[in-house]
Design a protein around this motif. Structure first.
Motif, short mmCIF file in Angstrom:
data_model
loop_
_atom_site.label_atom_id
_atom_site.label_comp_id
_atom_site.label_asym_id
_atom_site.label_seq_id
_atom_site.Cartn_x
_atom_site.Cartn_y
_atom_site.Cartn_z
N ASN A 195 18.40 119.15 76.53
CA ASN A 195 18.73 117.99 77.33
C ASN A 195 19.84 118.27 78.08
OD1 ASN A 195 16.88 116.00 75.73
ND2 ASN A 195 17.88 117.25 74.04
N ASN A 196 19.75 117.56 79.22
CA ASN A 196 20.88 117.66 80.18
C ASN A 196 21.18 116.31 80.94
OD1 ASN A 196 19.79 117.38 83.16
ND2 ASN A 196 18.43 118.92 82.09
N ARG A 197 22.42 116.34 81.29
CA ARG A 197 23.07 115.26 82.21
C ARG A 197 23.21 115.68 83.73
NH1 ARG A 197 27.20 113.10 77.88
NH2 ARG A 197 26.07 111.87 76.46
N ILE A 198 22.56 116.63 84.20
CA ILE A 198 22.80 116.99 85.50
C ILE A 198 22.77 115.80 86.51
CG2 ILE A 198 22.25 118.52 87.34
CD1 ILE A 198 21.36 120.52 85.42
N ARG B 203 25.47 114.33 89.00
CA ARG B 203 25.47 114.38 90.39
C ARG B 203 25.57 113.09 91.08
NH1 ARG B 203 21.67 114.95 93.08
NH2 ARG B 203 19.65 114.63 91.85
N SER B 204 25.05 112.22 90.42
CA SER B 204 25.10 110.75 90.87
C SER B 204 26.37 110.35 90.85
CB SER B 204 24.06 109.83 90.20
OG SER B 204 24.33 108.60 90.33
N ASP B 205 27.26 110.49 89.92
CA ASP B 205 28.54 110.06 89.72
C ASP B 205 29.60 110.86 90.71
OD1 ASP B 205 30.60 108.65 88.14
OD2 ASP B 205 31.27 110.78 87.85
N ARG B 206 29.14 111.88 91.17
CA ARG B 206 30.20 112.59 92.06
C ARG B 206 29.52 112.52 93.38
NH1 ARG B 206 33.23 116.31 88.38
NH2 ARG B 206 33.36 115.05 86.37
N SER B 207 28.38 111.92 93.70
CA SER B 207 27.61 111.96 95.15
C SER B 207 27.34 113.21 95.70
CB SER B 207 28.58 110.91 95.98
OG SER B 207 28.79 109.76 95.62
N VAL B 208 26.80 114.19 94.64
CA VAL B 208 26.49 115.29 95.02
C VAL B 208 24.79 115.59 95.18
CG1 VAL B 208 26.57 117.86 94.15
CG2 VAL B 208 28.23 116.40 93.84
N SER B 209 24.54 116.34 96.05
CA SER B 209 22.90 116.30 96.40
C SER B 209 22.35 117.47 95.61
CB SER B 209 22.75 116.40 97.75
OG SER B 209 22.74 117.59 98.27
N PHE C 15 31.36 121.07 87.86
CA PHE C 15 31.68 119.63 87.49
C PHE C 15 33.06 119.57 86.88
CE2 PHE C 15 27.21 118.84 88.20
CZ PHE C 15 27.17 118.10 89.22
N ASP C 16 33.66 120.78 86.51
CA ASP C 16 34.79 121.08 85.70
C ASP C 16 34.84 119.91 84.53
OD1 ASP C 16 37.48 121.72 85.49
OD2 ASP C 16 38.51 120.04 86.47
N VAL C 17 33.77 120.31 83.96
CA VAL C 17 33.71 119.89 82.42
C VAL C 17 33.20 120.94 81.29
CG1 VAL C 17 33.24 117.55 83.31
CG2 VAL C 17 31.40 119.08 82.77
#
Length: 82
Positions: free
Chosen positions: A2-5, A9-15, A52-54
């Protein structure tokens, strides 16, 4: 796996393209990862987490992540029941 990519991406406005270029893969690979059609190599998983520095376990997990609704509601505090 499972992932939260997509969430990150959405949270950081990254395509998908931006993330793919940053970690050295094809944008389609990011889509496959997000849909669960492909499991990343350890190297790729670490690169995505570093981007994402996490910690990697905030993005990837063997168990399903709780829904955002559950997370926002939080677990009841056992002391409140007393």
């Amino acid at each position: 796996m499972n992932n939260r990519i997509a969430l990150f991406r959405s949270d950081r406005s990254v395509s998908r393209r931006e993330l793919a270029e940053a970690v050295g893969v094809n944008p389609q690979t990011i889509g496959y990862l997000e849909r669960g059609d492909y499991n990343p190599s350890l190297e790729l998983g670490l690169k995505i987490a570093a981007y994402f520095d996490v910690p990697v376990d905030l993005i990837f997990s063997l168990a399903p992540f709780p829904s955002l609704t559950e997370t926002l509601r939080g677990s009841p505090d056992p002391e409140d029941a007393a």
